[in-house]
Design a protein around this motif. Structure first.
Motif, mmCIF file in Angstrom:
data_model
loop_
_atom_site.group_PDB
_atom_site.id
_atom_site.type_symbol
_atom_site.label_atom_id
_atom_site.label_comp_id
_atom_site.label_asym_id
_atom_site.label_seq_id
_atom_site.Cartn_x
_atom_site.Cartn_y
_atom_site.Cartn_z
ATOM 1 N N ALA A 3 0.694 -0.960 0.082
ATOM 2 C CA ALA A 3 0.036 0.112 -0.039
ATOM 3 C C ALA A 3 0.796 1.353 0.070
ATOM 4 O O ALA A 3 0.673 2.392 -0.740
ATOM 5 N N ALA A 4 1.896 1.054 0.940
ATOM 6 C CA ALA A 4 2.798 2.460 0.655
ATOM 7 C C ALA A 4 3.793 2.414 -0.527
ATOM 8 O O ALA A 4 3.555 3.775 -0.972
ATOM 9 N N LEU A 5 3.869 1.671 -1.015
ATOM 10 C CA LEU A 5 4.588 1.717 -2.442
ATOM 11 C C LEU A 5 3.390 2.322 -3.434
ATOM 12 O O LEU A 5 4.107 3.107 -4.372
ATOM 13 N N VAL A 6 2.482 1.636 -3.556
ATOM 14 C CA VAL A 6 1.535 2.187 -4.441
ATOM 15 C C VAL A 6 0.952 3.607 -4.265
ATOM 16 O O VAL A 6 0.797 4.117 -5.067
ATOM 17 N N MET A 7 0.771 3.992 -3.032
ATOM 18 C CA MET A 7 0.489 5.261 -2.821
ATOM 19 C C MET A 7 1.579 6.302 -3.153
ATOM 20 O O MET A 7 1.023 7.176 -3.775
ATOM 21 N N THR A 8 2.954 5.759 -2.985
ATOM 22 C CA THR A 8 3.700 6.869 -3.466
ATOM 23 C C THR A 8 3.735 6.739 -4.952
ATOM 24 O O THR A 8 4.223 8.156 -5.486
ATOM 25 N N GLY A 9 3.774 5.732 -5.693
ATOM 26 C CA GLY A 9 3.744 5.795 -6.998
ATOM 27 C C GLY A 9 2.472 5.929 -7.992
ATOM 28 O O GLY A 9 2.716 5.623 -9.085
ATOM 29 N N ALA A 10 1.526 6.247 -7.082
ATOM 30 C CA ALA A 10 0.240 6.278 -7.812
ATOM 31 C C ALA A 10 0.142 7.169 -9.030
ATOM 32 O O ALA A 10 -0.299 7.190 -10.097
ATOM 33 N N ARG A 11 0.797 8.448 -8.890
ATOM 34 C CA ARG A 11 0.438 9.678 -9.671
ATOM 35 C C ARG A 11 0.824 9.277 -11.266
ATOM 36 O O ARG A 11 0.211 9.440 -12.227
ATOM 37 N N PRO A 12 2.210 8.831 -11.356
ATOM 38 C CA PRO A 12 2.417 8.393 -12.841
ATOM 39 C C PRO A 12 1.665 7.198 -13.196
ATOM 40 O O PRO A 12 1.272 7.312 -14.668
ATOM 41 N N LEU A 13 1.245 6.401 -12.523
ATOM 42 C CA LEU A 13 0.369 5.394 -13.102
ATOM 43 C C LEU A 13 -0.953 5.821 -13.365
ATOM 44 O O LEU A 13 -1.414 5.516 -14.700
ATOM 45 N N VAL A 14 -1.682 6.695 -12.977
ATOM 46 C CA VAL A 14 -2.772 7.108 -12.936
ATOM 47 C C VAL A 14 -2.639 8.068 -14.296
ATOM 48 O O VAL A 14 -3.695 8.302 -14.924
ATOM 49 N N GLY A 15 -1.623 8.890 -14.371
ATOM 50 C CA GLY A 15 -1.437 9.704 -15.358
ATOM 51 C C GLY A 15 -1.682 9.181 -16.995
ATOM 52 O O GLY A 15 -2.120 9.958 -17.644
ATOM 53 N N VAL A 16 -1.297 7.893 -16.922
ATOM 54 C CA VAL A 16 -1.406 7.270 -18.284
ATOM 55 C C VAL A 16 -2.861 7.129 -18.559
ATOM 56 O O VAL A 16 -3.306 6.869 -19.824
ATOM 57 N N LEU A 17 -4.007 7.296 -17.767
ATOM 58 C CA LEU A 17 -5.183 7.093 -17.977
ATOM 59 C C LEU A 17 -5.725 8.443 -18.660
ATOM 60 O O LEU A 17 -6.882 8.291 -19.460
ATOM 61 N N GLY A 18 -5.056 9.356 -18.967
ATOM 62 C CA GLY A 18 -5.533 10.605 -19.850
ATOM 63 C C GLY A 18 -6.446 11.534 -19.030
ATOM 64 O O GLY A 18 -7.240 12.462 -19.986
ATOM 65 N N PHE A 19 -6.463 11.423 -17.794
ATOM 66 C CA PHE A 19 -7.176 12.474 -16.952
ATOM 67 C C PHE A 19 -6.693 13.739 -17.206
ATOM 68 O O PHE A 19 -5.427 13.901 -17.411
ATOM 69 N N GLU A 20 -7.506 14.810 -16.980
ATOM 70 C CA GLU A 20 -6.987 16.247 -16.836
ATOM 71 C C GLU A 20 -6.292 16.211 -15.509
ATOM 72 O O GLU A 20 -6.414 15.503 -14.786
ATOM 73 N N SER A 21 -5.349 17.229 -15.140
ATOM 74 C CA SER A 21 -4.749 17.300 -13.969
ATOM 75 C C SER A 21 -5.617 17.245 -12.808
ATOM 76 O O SER A 21 -5.310 16.665 -11.952
ATOM 77 N N GLU A 22 -6.879 17.892 -12.726
ATOM 78 C CA GLU A 22 -7.583 17.852 -11.804
ATOM 79 C C GLU A 22 -8.280 16.483 -11.470
ATOM 80 O O GLU A 22 -8.380 15.988 -10.370
ATOM 81 N N GLY A 23 -8.480 15.737 -12.562
ATOM 82 C CA GLY A 23 -9.136 14.465 -12.667
ATOM 83 C C GLY A 23 -7.938 13.575 -12.103
ATOM 84 O O GLY A 23 -8.497 12.663 -10.880
#
Length: 175
Positions: A3-23
């Protein structure tokens, strides 16, 4: 630790989904809120099954009812402040509370069942160290795509965690 690893590395993983910055921020923080309760969810499954194995379905049922009430109340309060992230945090708090309640009841019936030894401390240290490695690797300026850097950071973070939890991994393999 995961959980700690994924919490820390979440942003670049979610970034590939194509949301805008706020999403992206909303999804990252909501994921973190749910990950906060990952251990609680896992422990709840084990605790409930321990009661079922003793032919006691009433205790986990009553605990689940309390969890529903706690979740509804806490979610109502947290959603007003943090939106959808509040739902994830309310879920984590309510279900972790249910797990704690069931484990405490098990400990009263079967003293010693909560004897964790150094496992909890080792897992906490592993999570902190692994998350630190992920954080540092994500903030290096490397000439590789962000997703690749995130996956490598999570992989190295996992390797750092492994020695701390090796005895549990061996036990799991033997099961």
């Amino acid at each position: 630790p995961i959980a700690a690893l994924v919490m820390t590395g979440a942003r670049p993983l979610v970034g590939v989904l194509g949301f805008e910055s706020e999403g992206t921020e909303m999804v990252v923080w909501t994921m973190r809120a749910f990950l906060f309760g990952l251990a609680g969810h896992a422990m709840l499954e084990v605790a409930a099954r321990a009661f079922y194995a003793r032919q006691d379905a009433r205790t986990p049922l009553l605990a689940a009812g309390l969890t529903f009430l706690a979740f509804a109340g806490v979610a109502y309060l947290l959603v007003r402040r943090w939106g959808v992230t509040g739902i994830g945090l309310a879920n984590s708090l309510a279900f972790s509370g249910e797990a704690l309640l069931l484990w405490l009841l098990l400990e009263r019936r079967y003293p010693g069942v909560l004897g964790l030894g150094g496992t909890l401390l080792r897992a906490a240290l592993a999570g902190l160290l692994g998350a630190g490695v992920v954080y540092i690797l994500l903030h290096l300026s490397l000439p590789i795509p962000g997703l690749v850097q995130a996956l490598l950071a999570l992989g190295f973070g996992g390797l750092v965690v492994l020695p701390f939890i090796w005895s549990e991994v061996k036990l799991l393999v033997r099961l």
